[in-house]
Design an enzyme around this catalytic site. Structure first.
Site, short mmCIF file in Angstrom:
data_model
loop_
_atom_site.label_atom_id
_atom_site.label_comp_id
_atom_site.label_asym_id
_atom_site.label_seq_id
_atom_site.Cartn_x
_atom_site.Cartn_y
_atom_site.Cartn_z
N ASP A 1 33.28 -29.49 -9.22
CA ASP A 1 32.70 -28.27 -9.76
C ASP A 1 32.52 -28.38 -11.27
O ASP A 1 33.24 -29.12 -11.94
CB ASP A 1 33.65 -27.11 -9.45
CG ASP A 1 33.15 -25.77 -9.95
OD1 ASP A 1 31.96 -25.48 -9.71
OD2 ASP A 1 33.92 -25.04 -10.56
N GLU B 1 28.30 -30.42 -14.69
CA GLU B 1 27.02 -30.57 -15.37
C GLU B 1 27.02 -29.72 -16.64
O GLU B 1 27.72 -28.72 -16.71
CB GLU B 1 25.87 -30.15 -14.44
CG GLU B 1 25.75 -28.65 -14.21
CD GLU B 1 26.87 -28.06 -13.39
OE1 GLU B 1 27.29 -26.94 -13.71
OE2 GLU B 1 27.34 -28.72 -12.44
#
Length: 289
Positions: A284, A287
């Site tokens: 999770d 990015e």
């Protein structure tokens, strides 16, 4: 037809007419899969937004600089622009597409298809193929945020299992962590979690945990200290670790372009598996968003 080409040090723009208004791809939005061509401007900027109602055109997690156009006879082509600068795409009803970037060069790939499937194959020949997922990963999953404890997770799992609902995977969101720090378990609320996981696995059900590759910036936190010792965190221009904010508060970020980081990350994953025998991880917040 009106087209443009601009090439400056800090601004690039190229416009192309399209053979069809069936345009797919570019940044992830709260919008239909087929993009509207009614003067729509879409920045390629990943943003940690909740999914928005269709029509608000808000940018979301993904920003792939690739589009595909499908013609009336089923022919298709694709275009990818490879540029690390800020970019946006503008769609107009001619139909036409305009690509803009705040610098760099026009490093573009054209995929001639002629079918949507062959365009996708040609794209993945360039950017890489997805790995073959394990068979169980395409089964029936039970996942939610908000399990309050091991017992709460067990009760939810048991209700579904006893009702005979198909279950292949049980997931665990960030609730299980101690202060939302990766590779930790809240020993109070999630006491006995390892034993619960083993009981789930005895039934043939897999277990997946969430992991956030943002390490809590806390002196004395063993995961942070080991990473600091191995010098694996992303640095700023002065050579200091970049400090940001994710779930546990102030965090540092592993630099996965550094080969040393791979060995450190593998060591942490293996070590935590001894404490919690997971079958897969949910990576999770991995990015820039």
């Amino acid at each position: 037809r009106n087209t443009t080409l601009v090439f400056l040090d800090q601004f690039l723009e190229i416009t192309s007419m399209l053979p069809s208004d069936r345009f797919y791809g570019m940044p992830e939005r709260g919008a239909p899969f087929a993009r509207s061509m009614e003067h729509i401007k879409m920045p390629l900027f990943a943003h940690d937004n909740f999914p928005s109602p269709i029509g608000q055109n808000i940018n979301l997690y993904s920003s792939q600089p690739f589009y595909m156009v499908v013609e009336n006879n089923g022919d298709a082509h694709g275009v990818m622009i490879y540029n690390s600068n800020a970019m946006e795409v503008y769609l107009a009803p001619e139909p036409s597409v305009t690509l803009r970037a705040m610098g760099g060069i026009f490093d573009m790939y054209f995929f001639l298809g002629p079918t949507p499937l062959s365009v996708t194959k040609q794209l993945t020949d360039v950017i890489g193929k997805p790995f073959l997922p394990p068979y169980w990963s395409i089964g029936f999953h039970l996942c939610r945020y908000g399990y309050k404890s091991t017992e709460d997770t067990r009760e939810t799992f048991s209700r579904n299992w006893e009702k005979g609902l198909p279950m292949d995977v049980q997931w665990q969101d960030i609730d299980y962590m101690d202060q939302k720090l990766i590779f930790t378990i809240d020993s109070d609320k999630f006491d006995g979690l390892k034993e619960f996981v083993e009981s789930v696995q005895e039934k043939g059900v897999k277990y997946v945990i969430i992991v956030d590759p943002a390490v809590g910036y806390k002196k004395g936190f063993d995961v942070y200290e080991r990473g600091h010792y191995e010098d694996v965190y992303i640095k700023n221009i002065t050579g200091e670790d970049i400090i940001g904010k994710v779930w546990p508060g102030e965090t540092v970020f592993p630099d996965f372009t550094n080969i040393k980081t791979h060995a450190w990350w593998k060591m942490e994953m293996i070590g935590f598996h001894d404490d919690l025998p997971y079958d897969g991880i949910w990576l999770d917040m991995n990015e820039p968003a």
